[in-house]
Design a protein around this motif. Structure first.
Motif, PDB file in Angstrom:
ATOM      1  N   ILE A  79       0.846  -1.188   0.000  1.00 29.56           N
ATOM      2  CA  ILE A  79       0.000   0.000   0.000  1.00 29.56           C
ATOM      3  C   ILE A  79       0.886   1.244   0.000  1.00 29.56           C
ATOM      4  O   ILE A  79       1.737   1.415   0.872  1.00 29.56           O
ATOM      5  N   TYR A  80       0.678   2.085  -0.988  1.00 20.93           N
ATOM      6  CA  TYR A  80       1.516   3.274  -1.165  1.00 20.93           C
ATOM      7  C   TYR A  80       1.172   4.359  -0.140  1.00 20.93           C
ATOM      8  O   TYR A  80       0.103   4.389   0.450  1.00 20.93           O
ATOM      9  N   GLY A  81       2.133   5.280   0.020  1.00 22.18           N
ATOM     10  CA  GLY A  81       1.935   6.426   0.890  1.00 22.18           C
ATOM     11  C   GLY A  81       1.493   7.650   0.108  1.00 22.18           C
ATOM     12  O   GLY A  81       1.135   7.568  -1.064  1.00 22.18           O
ATOM     13  N   GLY A  82       1.560   8.798   0.785  1.00 15.77           N
ATOM     14  CA  GLY A  82       1.116  10.043   0.166  1.00 15.77           C
ATOM     15  C   GLY A  82       0.277  10.890   1.098  1.00 15.77           C
ATOM     16  O   GLY A  82      -0.483  11.746   0.655  1.00 15.77           O
ATOM     17  N   GLY A  83       0.400  10.648   2.399  1.00 15.51           N
ATOM     18  CA  GLY A  83      -0.317  11.469   3.370  1.00 15.51           C
ATOM     19  C   GLY A  83      -1.815  11.285   3.360  1.00 15.51           C
ATOM     20  O   GLY A  83      -2.547  12.193   3.784  1.00 15.51           O
ATOM     21  N   TRP A  84      -2.297  10.162   2.877  1.00 13.44           N
ATOM     22  CA  TRP A  84      -3.732   9.856   2.775  1.00 13.44           C
ATOM     23  C   TRP A  84      -4.467  10.845   1.858  1.00 13.44           C
ATOM     24  O   TRP A  84      -5.687  10.926   1.885  1.00 13.44           O
ATOM     25  N   ARG A  85      -3.698  11.555   1.025  1.00  5.81           N
ATOM     26  CA  ARG A  85      -4.340  12.506   0.096  1.00  5.81           C
ATOM     27  C   ARG A  85      -3.751  12.438  -1.315  1.00  5.81           C
ATOM     28  O   ARG A  85      -4.302  13.046  -2.234  1.00  5.81           O
ATOM     29  N   ASP A  86      -2.639  11.730  -1.489  1.00  4.08           N
ATOM     30  CA  ASP A  86      -2.005  11.590  -2.799  1.00  4.08           C
ATOM     31  C   ASP A  86      -1.630  10.136  -3.027  1.00  4.08           C
ATOM     32  O   ASP A  86      -1.517   9.353  -2.083  1.00  4.08           O
ATOM     33  N   GLY A  87      -1.395   9.816  -4.311  1.00  3.69           N
ATOM     34  CA  GLY A  87      -0.913   8.482  -4.651  1.00  3.69           C
ATOM     35  C   GLY A  87      -1.843   7.740  -5.580  1.00  3.69           C
ATOM     36  O   GLY A  87      -3.037   8.059  -5.690  1.00  3.69           O
ATOM     37  N   ALA A  88      -1.284   6.753  -6.286  1.00  8.74           N
ATOM     38  CA  ALA A  88      -2.043   5.890  -7.187  1.00  8.74           C
ATOM     39  C   ALA A  88      -1.235   4.634  -7.436  1.00  8.74           C
ATOM     40  O   ALA A  88      -0.002   4.674  -7.503  1.00  8.74           O
ATOM     41  N   LYS A  89      -1.916   3.524  -7.571  1.00 10.32           N
ATOM     42  CA  LYS A  89      -1.237   2.241  -7.745  1.00 10.32           C
ATOM     43  C   LYS A  89      -0.335   2.227  -8.965  1.00 10.32           C
ATOM     44  O   LYS A  89       0.738   1.615  -8.954  1.00 10.32           O
ATOM     45  N   ASP A  90      -0.742   2.906 -10.038  1.00  8.44           N
ATOM     46  CA  ASP A  90       0.040   2.894 -11.272  1.00  8.44           C
ATOM     47  C   ASP A  90       1.371   3.623 -11.120  1.00  8.44           C
ATOM     48  O   ASP A  90       2.298   3.377 -11.896  1.00  8.44           O
ATOM     49  N   HIS A  91       1.477   4.521 -10.154  1.00  9.89           N
ATOM     50  CA  HIS A  91       2.721   5.259  -9.940  1.00  9.89           C
ATOM     51  C   HIS A  91       3.773   4.411  -9.240  1.00  9.89           C
ATOM     52  O   HIS A  91       4.943   4.802  -9.199  1.00  9.89           O
ATOM     53  N   TYR A  92       3.373   3.282  -8.677  1.00 10.54           N
ATOM     54  CA  TYR A  92       4.286   2.447  -7.889  1.00 10.54           C
ATOM     55  C   TYR A  92       4.600   1.126  -8.577  1.00 10.54           C
ATOM     56  O   TYR A  92       4.934   0.137  -7.923  1.00 10.54           O
ATOM     57  N   ALA A  93       4.532   1.141  -9.902  1.00  8.64           N
ATOM     58  CA  ALA A  93       4.847  -0.082 -10.644  1.00  8.64           C
ATOM     59  C   ALA A  93       6.270  -0.558 -10.361  1.00  8.64           C
ATOM     60  O   ALA A  93       6.546  -1.761 -10.390  1.00  8.64           O
ATOM     61  N   PHE A  94       7.190   0.382 -10.064  1.00 11.20           N
ATOM     62  CA  PHE A  94       8.572  -0.018  -9.765  1.00 11.20           C
ATOM     63  C   PHE A  94       8.634  -0.928  -8.547  1.00 11.20           C
ATOM     64  O   PHE A  94       9.488  -1.821  -8.466  1.00 11.20           O
ATOM     65  N   THR A  95       7.727  -0.738  -7.596  1.00 11.22           N
ATOM     66  CA  THR A  95       7.678  -1.606  -6.421  1.00 11.22           C
ATOM     67  C   THR A  95       7.165  -2.988  -6.802  1.00 11.22           C
ATOM     68  O   THR A  95       7.695  -4.007  -6.339  1.00 11.22           O
ATOM     69  N   GLY A  96       6.143  -3.033  -7.658  1.00  7.79           N
ATOM     70  CA  GLY A  96       5.633  -4.315  -8.130  1.00  7.79           C
ATOM     71  C   GLY A  96       6.703  -5.096  -8.864  1.00  7.79           C
ATOM     72  O   GLY A  96       6.879  -6.307  -8.640  1.00  7.79           O
ATOM     73  N   ARG A  97       7.438  -4.417  -9.743  1.00  5.05           N
ATOM     74  CA  ARG A  97       8.501  -5.088 -10.495  1.00  5.05           C
ATOM     75  C   ARG A  97       9.605  -5.596  -9.561  1.00  5.05           C
ATOM     76  O   ARG A  97      10.091  -6.718  -9.707  1.00  5.05           O
ATOM     77  N   ALA A  98      10.007  -4.739  -8.625  1.00  3.95           N
ATOM     78  CA  ALA A  98      11.117  -5.085  -7.740  1.00  3.95           C
ATOM     79  C   ALA A  98      10.825  -6.343  -6.926  1.00  3.95           C
ATOM     80  O   ALA A  98      11.656  -7.251  -6.841  1.00  3.95           O
ATOM     81  N   LEU A  99       9.632  -6.417  -6.352  1.00  2.00           N
ATOM     82  CA  LEU A  99       9.301  -7.552  -5.487  1.00  2.00           C
ATOM     83  C   LEU A  99       8.909  -8.785  -6.294  1.00  2.00           C
ATOM     84  O   LEU A  99       9.225  -9.911  -5.901  1.00  2.00           O
ATOM     85  N   ALA A 100       8.244  -8.583  -7.437  1.00  2.00           N
ATOM     86  CA  ALA A 100       7.897  -9.734  -8.278  1.00  2.00           C
ATOM     87  C   ALA A 100       9.152 -10.383  -8.842  1.00  2.00           C
ATOM     88  O   ALA A 100       9.210 -11.610  -8.994  1.00  2.00           O
TER      89      ALA A 100
END
Length: 294
Positions: A79-100
């Motif tokens: 689950i991404y951060g952003g102060g509970w006001r910013d963020g989107a799953k598509d912006h964190y694809a680098f995390t998906g790639r890294a762990l996958a």
């Protein structure tokens, strides 16, 4: 003259590309930079925008290793951060790639943000996402008996509340016992009274502020916790993670804390992306924690 025209066009194109890049949110910029460098090529986006909440239209992405085995793989919901006001799953694809690329099924869900919701809306969404994962990840090659949670900053708060306060998953007919472990980066766990604009917006109107604090739900049977922070983090101070670790250990639970020198609040997430992994072994340490408990 012809070369001057070509050079002018190229300069304009570069300027346009630069403007487009800086106009992107920070995590998206990080993802773009991450994709320029080689590595993590053995990961793929398996499912894009799978809706887990039909009423709200909230979706999730699923990343997997390219070379899938016949055996179900352990799962990480990040689950991404952003102060509970910013963020989107598509912006964190680098995390998906890294762990996958390290051999995990990785789920990146969206959740409602301020001003669309306040506490506890983002926890309700996170719990629904995890319930969907538990019920459905087997169809995508994941092992529902080996589900880990991870998150950064506000996302670390969300996953920690799911792990410690039984009510959120309980409302979905689930138990925190399904969580194999939690790896949390720079999370706020003990931040009352609310003294920032972000926390006032998302938590200030809740009638029982003590119910918003993860440290108030410490229990000895909580899932194992891996807590981390940078010693230069002035936005979410390291004492949040240290305090939670100490309270979990005092209660007889399982928690560890890693502090990275010369790392601030944003850099701990940057260190997961390929261009910045030299800053701190965040990715390696997270994966080592998952490996110990899978």
């Amino acid at each position: 003259m012809k070369w001057l025209v070509i050079i002018s066009v190229l300069l304009l194109a570069c300027a346009g590309l630069g403007w487009w890049f800086v106009s992107q949110p920070g995590p998206k910029q990080l993802d773009i930079a991450n994709n320029i460098m080689p590595g993590d090529s053995d990961a793929k986006l398996l499912v894009e925008n799978q809706i887990y909440d039909q009423e709200l239209g909230l979706g999730l992405n699923i990343w997997t290793p390219k070379g899938m085995t016949t055996e179900p793989l352990p799962v990480i919901m990040f689950i991404y951060g952003g102060g509970w006001r910013d963020g989107a799953k598509d912006h964190y694809a680098f995390t998906g790639r890294a762990l996958a690329s390290r051999g995990y099924i990785v789920v990146l869900p969206d959740y409602r943000l301020f001003p669309k919701t306040r506490f506890p809306g983002f926890l309700e969404d996170s719990a629904k996402a995890l319930a969907w994962v538990h019920d459905n990840i087997g169809e995508h090659g994941g092992d529902s008996r080996r589900i880990f949670l991870s998150g950064q900053s506000a996302g670390a708060y969300n996953v920690m509340m799911l792990a410690l306060d039984r009510q959120w998953l309980g409302r979905e007919g689930k138990s925190p016992d399904l969580i194999r472990g939690v790896a949390a980066l720079a999370g706020p766990y003990d931040f009352y009274p609310f003294d920032s604009e972000t926390t006032k917006q998302s938590f200030g109107e809740f009638h029982r502020p003590e119910m918003t604090q993860p440290v108030n739900f410490v229990r000895p049977d909580a899932p194992p916790l891996w807590l981390s922070s940078g010693d230069n983090d002035t936005k979410v101070k390291p004492r949040n993670s240290k305090t939670l670790r100490d309270k979990i250990l005092e209660a007889g639970g399982d928690a560890e804390y890693v502090e990275y020198p010369d790392i601030d609040h944003l850099e701990i997430m940057m260190a997961v992306a390929k261009p910045f992994r030299h800053k701190a072994p965040v990715l390696d340490d997270m994966v080592a924690f998952f490996e110990r408990h899978k």
